[in-house]
Every structure is written in structure tokens, then in C-alpha cells.
Design an enzyme around this catalytic site. Structure first.
Site, PDB file in Angstrom:
ATOM      1  N   LYS A 231      64.441  16.546 -20.307  1.00 53.08           N
ATOM      2  CA  LYS A 231      64.358  17.973 -20.628  1.00 53.08           C
ATOM      3  C   LYS A 231      64.183  18.775 -19.342  1.00 53.08           C
ATOM      4  CE  LYS A 231      61.005  20.805 -21.868  1.00 53.08           C
ATOM      5  NZ  LYS A 231      61.523  22.029 -21.241  1.00 53.08           N
TER       6      LYS A 231
ATOM      7  N   GLY B 178      55.726  19.279 -12.596  1.00 47.89           N
ATOM      8  CA  GLY B 178      55.397  20.615 -13.088  1.00 47.89           C
ATOM      9  C   GLY B 178      53.972  20.971 -12.719  1.00 47.89           C
TER      10      GLY B 178
ATOM     11  N   GLU C  77      53.968  14.535 -10.983  1.00 46.78           N
ATOM     12  CA  GLU C  77      54.086  15.269  -9.716  1.00 46.78           C
ATOM     13  C   GLU C  77      53.680  16.706 -10.001  1.00 46.78           C
ATOM     14  OE1 GLU C  77      54.744  13.817  -6.962  1.00 46.78           O
ATOM     15  OE2 GLU C  77      55.312  11.886  -7.819  1.00 46.78           O
TER      16      GLU C  77
ATOM     17  N   CYS D 266      56.932  23.309  -4.255  1.00 45.57           N
ATOM     18  CA  CYS D 266      55.587  22.716  -4.318  1.00 45.57           C
ATOM     19  C   CYS D 266      55.099  22.318  -2.928  1.00 45.57           C
ATOM     20  CB  CYS D 266      55.609  21.508  -5.239  1.00 45.57           C
ATOM     21  SG  CYS D 266      56.866  20.314  -4.749  1.00 45.57           S
TER      22      CYS D 266
ATOM     23  N   GLU E 168      46.818  27.678  -6.598  1.00 45.66           N
ATOM     24  CA  GLU E 168      48.256  27.693  -6.325  1.00 45.66           C
ATOM     25  C   GLU E 168      48.861  29.016  -6.794  1.00 45.66           C
ATOM     26  OE1 GLU E 168      50.954  25.234  -8.721  1.00 45.66           O
ATOM     27  OE2 GLU E 168      51.893  24.583  -6.862  1.00 45.66           O
TER      28      GLU E 168
HETATM   29  P1  NAD Z   1      55.298  23.731 -16.127  1.00 44.60           P
HETATM   30  O1  NAD Z   1      54.215  22.701 -16.097  1.00 44.60           O
HETATM   31  O2  NAD Z   1      55.025  25.011 -16.816  1.00 44.60           O
HETATM   32  O3  NAD Z   1      56.626  23.158 -16.794  1.00 44.60           O
HETATM   33  C1  NAD Z   1      57.263  22.003 -16.307  1.00 44.60           C
HETATM   34  C2  NAD Z   1      58.049  21.364 -17.424  1.00 44.60           C
HETATM   35  O4  NAD Z   1      57.134  20.881 -18.407  1.00 44.60           O
HETATM   36  C3  NAD Z   1      59.005  22.320 -18.142  1.00 44.60           C
HETATM   37  O5  NAD Z   1      60.198  21.635 -18.446  1.00 44.60           O
HETATM   38  C4  NAD Z   1      58.233  22.659 -19.400  1.00 44.60           C
HETATM   39  O6  NAD Z   1      59.044  23.048 -20.486  1.00 44.60           O
HETATM   40  C5  NAD Z   1      57.564  21.329 -19.687  1.00 44.60           C
HETATM   41  N1  NAD Z   1      56.394  21.390 -20.582  1.00 44.60           N
HETATM   42  C6  NAD Z   1      55.525  22.409 -20.750  1.00 44.60           C
HETATM   43  N2  NAD Z   1      54.626  22.088 -21.705  1.00 44.60           N
HETATM   44  C7  NAD Z   1      54.925  20.839 -22.123  1.00 44.60           C
HETATM   45  C8  NAD Z   1      54.361  19.960 -23.091  1.00 44.60           C
HETATM   46  N3  NAD Z   1      53.316  20.303 -23.848  1.00 44.60           N
HETATM   47  N4  NAD Z   1      54.925  18.749 -23.260  1.00 44.60           N
HETATM   48  C9  NAD Z   1      55.979  18.377 -22.511  1.00 44.60           C
HETATM   49  N5  NAD Z   1      56.571  19.168 -21.602  1.00 44.60           N
HETATM   50  C10 NAD Z   1      56.048  20.392 -21.411  1.00 44.60           C
HETATM   51  O7  NAD Z   1      55.685  23.964 -14.596  1.00 44.60           O
HETATM   52  P2  NAD Z   1      56.706  25.023 -14.012  1.00 44.60           P
HETATM   53  O8  NAD Z   1      56.064  26.373 -14.090  1.00 44.60           O
HETATM   54  O9  NAD Z   1      58.042  24.803 -14.611  1.00 44.60           O
HETATM   55  O10 NAD Z   1      56.799  24.556 -12.476  1.00 44.60           O
HETATM   56  C11 NAD Z   1      55.944  24.995 -11.474  1.00 44.60           C
HETATM   57  C12 NAD Z   1      54.907  23.933 -11.157  1.00 44.60           C
HETATM   58  O11 NAD Z   1      55.551  22.721 -10.802  1.00 44.60           O
HETATM   59  C13 NAD Z   1      54.053  24.302  -9.958  1.00 44.60           C
HETATM   60  O12 NAD Z   1      52.716  23.995 -10.236  1.00 44.60           O
HETATM   61  C14 NAD Z   1      54.579  23.388  -8.858  1.00 44.60           C
HETATM   62  O13 NAD Z   1      53.663  23.082  -7.850  1.00 44.60           O
HETATM   63  C15 NAD Z   1      54.948  22.174  -9.640  1.00 44.60           C
HETATM   64  N6  NAD Z   1      55.896  21.359  -8.892  1.00 44.60           N
HETATM   65  C16 NAD Z   1      55.473  20.176  -8.363  1.00 44.60           C
HETATM   66  C17 NAD Z   1      56.349  19.387  -7.622  1.00 44.60           C
HETATM   67  C18 NAD Z   1      55.911  18.061  -7.043  1.00 44.60           C
HETATM   68  O14 NAD Z   1      56.776  17.300  -6.640  1.00 44.60           O
HETATM   69  N7  NAD Z   1      54.623  17.751  -7.000  1.00 44.60           N
HETATM   70  C19 NAD Z   1      57.659  19.811  -7.435  1.00 44.60           C
HETATM   71  C20 NAD Z   1      58.059  21.035  -7.978  1.00 44.60           C
HETATM   72  C21 NAD Z   1      57.170  21.802  -8.710  1.00 44.60           C
END
Ligand code: NAD
Length: 480
Positions: free
Chosen positions: A173, A226, A248, A282, A384
Site C-alpha cells: 500500500k 512512516g 523505518e 527523513c 520532527e
Molecule cells: P504515516 O505514518 O502517516 O503514513 C505512512 C503510511 O502508513 C501511509 O501509507 C499510511 O496510509 C499508512 N498507515 C497509516 N495508518 C495506518 C494503519 N493504522 N495501519 C497501516 N498503515 C497505516 O507517515 P507519512 O506522514 O506518510 O510519512 C512521514 C513520516 O515518515 C515521517 O515521520 C518520516 O520521518 C517518516 N519516514 C521515515 C523514513 C525512514 O527511512 N526512517 C523514510 C521516509 C519517511
């Protein structure tokens, strides 16, 4: 208007319930496509397709699986321009960035893991005259891959490619905020001849389509990138089912500049590590610590560089800063700018929303923003923000800067600028960060372990680590 579809069992299909969500172009604030608002029924169909495809896929020699992945990589390269335009439209990033970083890296992910699977070996432990022990690494089965919006195709493929290479079938997804290139990828997988059901892409929200993936008993592992809060929720849901987890998560990365650095290079790269992708990577270094003796010269040169970062239409080749990904995210970043004022920071640059003319009049643009004078442990320096906002802080000693650098709940990445090699290694080893760059930033070798310490995550992606994650080791002992 463009209407995306799910990719299930080798076909592009509408969501079971027939519901769609609007998808907004951040540079214009206008809806430009609709995406499936999938639910548990779509995930159940995708998982059933993946389970049906699994026996043949896992039996296929690694070389043959690899050939298909390399074919997908070639198709991404062929369509680079179209994919870069789509990524820019969907995410708000300058098309030049998508063209030079996001899409080439998505192609590399497939090429890298397509060939890596053939080099993946397991261990043998020979006990002289007693026994031969060897390890078999079985594919885990059907796995779930869930990715965020900041590097859409780049991070989506970083999970899918190793899972497929390891012999797993996937229910994936992408973020509902940036689904477009994942949809285009499903078209390329069909063209490449990927067997039906091996990869399934379900679009929709976290609660609607993500939650059924993490809850489904047929999905054996979750590879997630995420936010830390979402990661915590996923761990709480999936861990009691003994699913394997790779998480991650967020970061609040320090960028440490010692007085003996190459100042020109440190400034040049710090501009990128602060503001690339509007600070929505990130790995961006949002806390810049500068040794006091060069604080003023660094600040002067850095601010001159910030002034040259043109905010503009992402489609325009001259734009160095595009739009933030959504109105909600823009509001969040603006709230941190207000907080920085409240916490006593001095604004050195930016701080305001940008209103452009023409097609981008309603877009989510923000000036690159720099503060100084904030306490190292204030909220702005601990939480963050994930936008184009950085803080400058002078430091006097190595010990002091290490305490500040390590003083957040995160531990993803750090950057060190110095010509003193002994100090560079010493400081690197003292940093609580999964990734440390010395005199560089975002230099990536796909073989290295990638991931964070503390609340930045669990597990590592990249190279053999990823192939190990998607496999289950089995020890076999033969008595001699
Ligand atoms: P998010 O956690 O809101 O969403 C990430 C994904 O998780 C999306 O596809 C979302 O639909 C899904 N999701 C949300 N709730 C869920 C649930 N209950 N069950 C399953 N899936 C669910 O994050 P975002 O706002 O899309 O991304 C930004 C964040 O990602 C920042 O905190 C950033 O630091 C982090 N990030 C980390 C890395 C890394 O490699 N460590 C890389 C890129 C981004």
C-alpha cells in the site's frame, strides 16, 4: 479525470465497495485524480491472490525472479520522464529532483535486488567428525509493504523489490497522499510479465486499507516506513500475531559542523541536507550545530545560499523548492514556526507561506526557514517537523555537541563535518544514529544496512539485511 485502480491478481481492478478518494496536486491545491478507497475486502482479495501465487513464485529459481525484476527496472528507466512528471505532480517536489533522484533510484532498487538474490548465500557450520549444520533461508510467504508520501516510488520499491527477490509475494500500500507512481508501477509490472498475484497494490487510507494489511493473519511480515506514532500502532497490532516487523520511522537529525571543516562544502551540502524535497526527507539534518569560532561565517554563507533557493512551480526547471505535500502538512509546519517564535527563537530567514501567481496560486508553498537562539532541548529542537525549517546553534566542545545531538528520542541519521579523521570516527561512534555521514550527506550504497536507533525504528533495510528480513532461517543438522 484520472482514476487509479488497484492491482490485484495481475489485473487493474476497481475497489470492491466502489468508493474513491480525491487526490490533490500540492502545487495547485486542485484535485487531479481519484484513487480507490479500498477496505478489508480488497486486502482479502489481494492476500488470497498472493497466497495462490506463492508456491510457483518461491519455487522459481532466483535467477528467473531476478530477470523479471531487472525487466521492471528497465521499464522504469524507459518511462523515467513520465514517472518523474507524475511524481512531481503528485508530491509537489521539483520535477528536476524526481528526474535525478526518485525515479532513477526506483529503477536501481529493482536492478539491485534482482541481481542480489543470486548472490544471497546461507551459512554452513561443520563440526569435525560429528555433524554438518546448514541453514536454509525460506521466503517468509505473503508480506505487507506500507510506505509514506515523501519519496513515493523510491521507498515503495525499496521494500517491494527485496521481498519479491527473496521469493515472497506482496500486498503493498502506497501513501494515499501520493499514490500515482505506484499505480504506474502496476502497469509496468503487467507489461514486464510479472506473474499474476505475485505483487498486489491496494490503494487507500491507513485505517481503511493499511489496517486490514497489518491485521490479516495470512500476512507474515510488515515492512513499514512512516511516522513513529503509526509505527508504534503497527507494532502493537502485529506483534501479538508474531509478525516479523521492519519499522523505518521518524528522525530529528543533527548536522555537526566543526571549525576545521571545508566551510564551502559544508555550507553547500548543508543547504541540500536542510531543504532538499522541502525538508521532507527523513534523513534531512534539521538541527545544525556549528562550532562557535566559525558560527558567524557559516551563518552568513548559509543564509546567502538560502536566499538563492527559489520557491516555484515544481514543473519549472528553475525551481529549487516545490510545494509541501498537503495543506494539513503545511499547517503543521507553520505551527512549528509559530512555536519557534514562542520558544524564543530569532527568525533569520523565511517563516512565511509563499503565494505564487498563475496555476500555483492555491499551492502549499513555504519559504525555507532558519531560526537561531533556541535551546537545544526545546520542542522545536526535539520534535520532527519534516519541512523546510532548520535551527542553527553554536557549540563549544565535542562533549557538549554530542549531548545535544543525542538528546532526542530519535536516532536515524547524523552528519559530521571535520578534516580531523580521528575526531570524525570518534564522534561517529558516539552518536546514537543508525546512519552517519562524514563530510557528505545522502551518499547511498544499497548494500549498507539502512535504519534507525531508538524511536527511529526497528530493523534494517538494504542489501543482505533486507533479504534476511524477508526470509526465515531453518537449521538442518546431519549427523556424520
Ligand atoms: P504515516 O505514518 O502517516 O503514513 C505512512 C503510511 O502508513 C501511509 O501509507 C499510511 O496510509 C499508512 N498507515 C497509516 N495508518 C495506518 C494503519 N493504522 N495501519 C497501516 N498503515 C497505516 O507517515 P507519512 O506522514 O506518510 O510519512 C512521514 C513520516 O515518515 C515521517 O515521520 C518520516 O520521518 C517518516 N519516514 C521515515 C523514513 C525512514 O527511512 N526512517 C523514510 C521516509 C519517511
Amino acid at each position: 479525470m484520472l482514476q487509479l485502480q488497484n492491482y490485484i491478481n495481475g489485473h487493474l481492478v476497481p475497489p470492491a465497495a466502489g468508493r474513491y478518494l480525491p487526490n490533490i496536486e500540492p502545487a495547485t491545491g486542485q484535485v487531479f485524480s481519484h484513487i480507490p478507497d479500498s477496505d478489508a475486502e480488497d486486502v482479502a482479495r489481494a492476500t488470497a491472490a498472493a497466497q495462490a501465487a506463492l508456491p510457483a513464485w518461491r519455487r522459481l529459481p532466483a535467477e528467473d525472479r531476478g530477470k523479471l525484476l531487472v525487466r521492471i527496472s528497465e521499464l522504469i528507466e524507459r518511462d523515467l520522464e513520465r514517472l518523474a512528471q507524475a511524481e512531481s505532480q503528485d508530491n509537489g517536489k521539483p520535477v528536476s529532483l524526481a528526474r535525478s533522484v526518485d525515479i532513477p533510484r526506483a529503477a536501481s532498487n529493482f536492478a539491485f535486488f534482482g541481481t542480489a538474490a543470486q548472490h544471497f548465500a546461507s551459512e554452513t557450520h561443520f563440526q569435525e567428525g560429528v555433524a554438518l549444520n546448514y541453514t536454509v533461508r525460506h521466503p517468509l510467504g505473503v508480506v505487507g509493504c506500507i510506505s509514506p508520501w515523501n519519496l513515493p516510488l523510491y521507498l515503495f520499491t525499496w521494500k517491494i523489490a527485496p521481498a519479491l527477490a527473496a521469493g515472497c509475494c506482496v500486498v503493498a500500500k502506497p501513501s494515499e497522499i501520493t499514490p500515482y507512481t505506484a499505480f504506474l508501477l502496476s502497469e509496468l509490472c503487467i507489461e514486464a510479465g510479472l506473474p499474476a498475484g505475485v505483487l498486489n497494490i491496494v490503494h487507500g487510507t491507513g485505517p481503511g486499507a493499511g489496517q486490514p494489511i497489518i491485521e490479516h493473519p495470512g500476512i507474515k511480515a510488515i515492512s513499514f516506513t512512516g511516522g513513529t506514532k503509526t509505527g508504534e500502532h503497527i507494532a502493537r497490532t502485529a506483534a501479538p500475531m508474531f509478525k516479523k516487523l521492519s519499522l523505518e520511522l521518524g528522525g530529528k537529525n543533527p548536522n555537526i559542523i566543526f571549525a576545521d571543516c571545508d566551510l564551502t562544502e559544508a555550507v553547500r551540502t548543508s543547504l541540500r541536507s536542510s531543504f532538499a524535497n522541502q525538508g521532507q526527507i527523513c534523513l534531512c539534518g534539521s538541527r545544525i550545530f556549528v562550532e562557535r569560532s566559525i558560527y558567524e561565517p557559516f551563518k552568513r554563507e548559509f543564509l546567502a545560499g538560502v536566499a538563492a533557493l527559489t520557491v516555484g512551480d515544481p514543473q519549472d526547471g528553475g525551481s529549487r523548492q516545490g510545494a509541501l505535500v498537503s495543506e494539513a502538512h503545511l499547517e503543521k509546519v507553520l505551527s512549528y514556526i509559530a512555536l519557534a517564535h514562542e520558544e524564543g527563537g530569532t527568525l533569520l530567514a523565511g517563516g512565511q507561506r509563499v503565494t505564487l501567481d498563475g496555476r500555483c496560486a492555491e499551492g502549499y508553498f513555504l519559504q525555507p526557514t532558519v531560526f537561531e537562539g533556541l535551546a537545544p532541548d526545546c520542542r522545536v529542537n526535539r520534535e520532527e517537523i519534516f519541512g523546510p525549517v532548520v535551527t542553527l546553534t553554536p557549540f563549544d566542545s565535542e562533549e557538549e555537541v554530542l549531548t545535544w545531538a543525542n538528546g532526542t528520542e530519535y536516532g536515524l541519521a547524523a552528519t559530521i563535518w571535520t578534516r580531523d579523521l580521528n575526531r570524525a570516527h570518534r564522534v561517529a561512534h558516539e552518536l546514537h544514529s543508525g546512519i552517519v555521514w562524514i563530510n557528505s550527506w545522502l551518499h547511498r550504497d544499497l548494500r549498507t544496512p539502512f535504519g534507525g536507533m531508538k524511536n527511529s525504528g526497528v530493523g534494517r533495510e538494504g542489501g543482505l539485511e533486507a533479504l534476511r528480513f524477508f526470509t526465515e532461517p531453518q537449521s538442518v543438522t546431519v549427523k556424520l
